[in-house]
Write a protein that holds these residues in place. Structure first.
Motif, mmCIF file in Angstrom:
data_model
loop_
_atom_site.group_PDB
_atom_site.id
_atom_site.type_symbol
_atom_site.label_atom_id
_atom_site.label_comp_id
_atom_site.label_asym_id
_atom_site.label_seq_id
_atom_site.Cartn_x
_atom_site.Cartn_y
_atom_site.Cartn_z
ATOM 1 N N GLU A 199 3.967 5.921 -3.147
ATOM 2 C CA GLU A 199 5.262 6.606 -3.193
ATOM 3 C C GLU A 199 5.422 7.590 -4.359
ATOM 4 O O GLU A 199 5.856 8.706 -4.147
ATOM 5 N N PRO A 200 5.093 7.178 -5.587
ATOM 6 C CA PRO A 200 5.355 8.112 -6.690
ATOM 7 C C PRO A 200 4.262 9.165 -6.898
ATOM 8 O O PRO A 200 4.362 9.977 -7.811
ATOM 9 N N LEU A 201 3.248 9.158 -6.065
ATOM 10 C CA LEU A 201 2.071 9.983 -6.315
ATOM 11 C C LEU A 201 2.122 11.327 -5.606
ATOM 12 O O LEU A 201 2.670 11.448 -4.508
ATOM 13 N N SER A 202 1.493 12.309 -6.230
ATOM 14 C CA SER A 202 1.262 13.589 -5.571
ATOM 15 C C SER A 202 0.200 13.385 -4.489
ATOM 16 O O SER A 202 -0.475 12.348 -4.452
ATOM 17 N N LYS A 203 0.037 14.365 -3.621
ATOM 18 C CA LYS A 203 -0.998 14.297 -2.578
ATOM 19 C C LYS A 203 -2.376 14.102 -3.211
ATOM 20 O O LYS A 203 -3.168 13.272 -2.757
ATOM 21 N N ALA A 225 -6.786 10.344 -4.407
ATOM 22 C CA ALA A 225 -7.667 9.707 -5.393
ATOM 23 C C ALA A 225 -7.502 8.186 -5.354
ATOM 24 O O ALA A 225 -8.493 7.445 -5.460
ATOM 25 N N LEU A 226 -6.262 7.710 -5.195
ATOM 26 C CA LEU A 226 -6.038 6.264 -5.064
ATOM 27 C C LEU A 226 -6.769 5.721 -3.843
ATOM 28 O O LEU A 226 -7.440 4.676 -3.905
ATOM 29 N N LEU A 273 0.825 -1.199 0.000
ATOM 30 C CA LEU A 273 0.000 0.000 0.000
ATOM 31 C C LEU A 273 0.871 1.265 0.000
ATOM 32 O O LEU A 273 0.622 2.194 -0.778
ATOM 33 N N LEU A 274 1.894 1.284 0.849
ATOM 34 C CA LEU A 274 2.789 2.436 0.877
ATOM 35 C C LEU A 274 3.513 2.609 -0.456
ATOM 36 O O LEU A 274 3.645 3.728 -0.957
#
Length: 64
Positions: free
Chosen positions: A25-29, A34-35, A20-21
């Motif tokens: 990791e590569p995502l913006s806030k 949204a994920l 899950l982490l």
């Protein structure tokens, strides 16, 4: 109606948490939020029981 299970019940819980982490990791806030929203809806659909879903919402609310 089923009851909400709040006892640990995930096989390989540490591995799931790491996965899950890593997904975040590569995502913006904004993309991370949204994920999380999509994941909640996918899991809610899998559960399907409105009573259980309502109990989960109550259990997740911050305690005053």
């Amino acid at each position: 109606m089923s009851e909400l299970n709040l006892t640990p019940n995930i096989d390989g819980a540490d591995d799931f948490y790491a996965e899950l982490l890593a997904a975040h990791e590569p995502l913006s806030k904004e993309d991370s939020d949204a994920l999380n929203a999509r994941l909640i809806l996918v899991l809610a659909n899998h559960i399907g029981d409105r009573g259980v879903l309502s109990a989960a919402i109550e259990a997740a609310k911050p305690k005053a």
